[in-house]
Design a protein around this motif. Structure first.
Motif, PDB file in Angstrom:
ATOM      1  N   PHE A 175      29.216  38.970  43.684  1.00 18.11           N
ATOM      2  CA  PHE A 175      28.452  37.663  42.485  1.00 18.11           C
ATOM      3  C   PHE A 175      27.724  37.847  41.616  1.00 18.11           C
ATOM      4  O   PHE A 175      28.075  37.387  40.388  1.00 18.11           O
ATOM      5  N   GLY A 188      29.732  39.348  38.937  1.00 15.44           N
ATOM      6  CA  GLY A 188      30.464  38.984  38.151  1.00 15.44           C
ATOM      7  C   GLY A 188      29.453  38.072  37.010  1.00 15.44           C
ATOM      8  O   GLY A 188      30.082  37.947  35.601  1.00 15.44           O
ATOM      9  N   LEU A 223      28.926  40.768  34.534  1.00 18.52           N
ATOM     10  CA  LEU A 223      29.882  40.756  33.482  1.00 18.52           C
ATOM     11  C   LEU A 223      29.585  39.577  32.504  1.00 18.52           C
ATOM     12  O   LEU A 223      29.692  39.939  31.023  1.00 18.52           O
ATOM     13  N   CYS A 243      29.660  47.812  35.671  1.00 21.64           N
ATOM     14  CA  CYS A 243      29.680  46.955  35.740  1.00 21.64           C
ATOM     15  C   CYS A 243      30.442  47.576  36.537  1.00 21.64           C
ATOM     16  O   CYS A 243      31.516  46.919  37.843  1.00 21.64           O
ATOM     17  N   ILE A 275      31.816  47.376  40.507  1.00 20.53           N
ATOM     18  CA  ILE A 275      32.197  46.426  41.625  1.00 20.53           C
ATOM     19  C   ILE A 275      34.197  46.940  41.667  1.00 20.53           C
ATOM     20  O   ILE A 275      34.031  46.616  42.939  1.00 20.53           O
TER      21      ILE A 275
END
Length: 363
Positions: free
Chosen positions: A42, A45, A48, A208, A212
């Protein structure tokens, strides 16, 4: 909502700070054992979104920073304006084109190569297909890879190195890689590469993507070992070490730092207060995320002139007048300054004259 040079720089600054913090959390034993992967995904995200939205709003407050004066002047001398102009889009387009040239040909070549590989009909792999009721699962054995992986973004193929496997090793490897296929991680990686191409200028988005990718491996590890015994977890870690030892100097998810964080989540029990810990971290991240949009850092010196070239200066003289005001004298002419602006410009390198002017040539 507008996009300016300063909003872009703000996006780079905050995106880099948030992504570095996220990377540290994803490698920390404390955060992994107390939070798990879901809160970190989370947060990734949210990071990002911050990297991909370099905008400022009407409610955004400008905060003057003297350290940005030199950068502001450099932009003025090279571009002539702090606002969005065609030169910004030209630089963006050139960078995106270079990134595409460096990435797309190799990616397409690997996709086509995978499509031409023969599908393995090993009896142990066929048993895995029947056991999990996935008869169309594509698994290929090839010497082109050093570690098991998934290739493709629409119809993924599991690639296995051409080496000997025990039945237990093969079962664990196929379970892990099938989790990637089930969650469409190949498509996720493709979309992340597209974002990295569009926002090539923001290092935060590249960090990121790496984070991820690692979190996807963490999630697959936990799905495979959700009900496993401690002995099975240790065997799983030994399997990872086996492939890492066959690939000296490996990077990515078989690098030493990545394996260490994976072992944290596999071998250590989750700590108490998981929800409270995750909630606290998410709350702090949300406050920083909102603050990054409410405040934008600008150069401390912001004159009222509409023409940017009037104040993007490299030299000049500040004169103190008898009425307590200041005048900036340059080749372009003379401009009245406030005391605050004069002090900032003096600190920035402008010469100060203490001569009193008996008559100021302004009405």
């Amino acid at each position: 909502m507008t996009v300016t040079i300063h909003s872009i720089l703000n996006s780079v600054l905050w995106g880099l700070l948030l992504s570095i913090a996220l990377s540290l959390l994803s490698r920390s034993k404390c955060s992994l054992c107390h939070m798990g992967t879901a809160p970190l995904i989370f947060l990734a995200g949210a990071c990002l979104v911050r990297c991909c939205s370099p905008v400022e709003f009407a409610a955004t407050q400008e905060v003057g920073t003297a350290t940005l004066n030199h950068l502001h002047r450099f932009i003025g001398e090279t571009a002539g304006t702090p606002l969005t102009e065609p030169w910004i889009y030209r630089i963006w387009a050139v960078g995106a084109a270079i990134w595409l040239v460096l990435w797309v040909p190799g990616y397409v070549y690997r996709l086509l190569s995978v499509q031409n590989l023969p599908i393995s009909q090993d009896e142990r792999i066929n048993y895995f297909r029947r056991q999990h009721r996935i008869p169309n699962l594509r698994v290929a054995v090839t010497s082109r890879v050093d570690t098991p992986c998934v290739m493709g973004f629409w119809r993924e193929t599991i690639l296995l190195p051409d080496t000997a496997y025990t039945a237990k090793q093969l079962e664990l490897i196929l379970q892990h890689e099938y989790c990637h296929v089930k969650h469409r991680d190949g498509l996720l990686d493709f979309l992340l590469r597209i974002l990295c191409t569009l926002f090539w200028w923001n290092p935060g988005i590249h960090i990121c993507r790496v984070v991820i990718t690692g979190l996807c491996d963490h999630r697959c590890d936990m799905e495979v070992l959700h009900t496993a015994r401690p002995s099975a977890k240790r065997y799983y870690c030994k399997t990872l070490l086996t492939f890492a030892s066959n690939r000296p100097g490996s990077s990515g998810q078989l690098a030493a730092s990545s394996l260490k964080s994976r072992f944290y989540l596999i071998l250590y029990k989750e700590g108490k207060g998981k929800r409270a810990w995750a909630g606290l971290v998410i709350l702090i991240a949300a406050i920083l995320w909102l603050f990054s949009y409410l405040v934008i850092f600008q150069p401390a010196y912001q004159p009222n002139s509409q023409d940017y070239t009037d104040y993007a200066l490299s030299s000049g003289t500040i004169i103190y007048c008898n009425d307590g005001s200041y005048i900036l004298k340059t080749e372009q002419g003379e401009v009245h300054l406030t005391a605050e602006a004069a002090q900032v410009m003096i600190a920035d390198g402008f010469r100060m004259e203490n001569n009193y002017i008996m008559e100021v040539p302004y009405p």
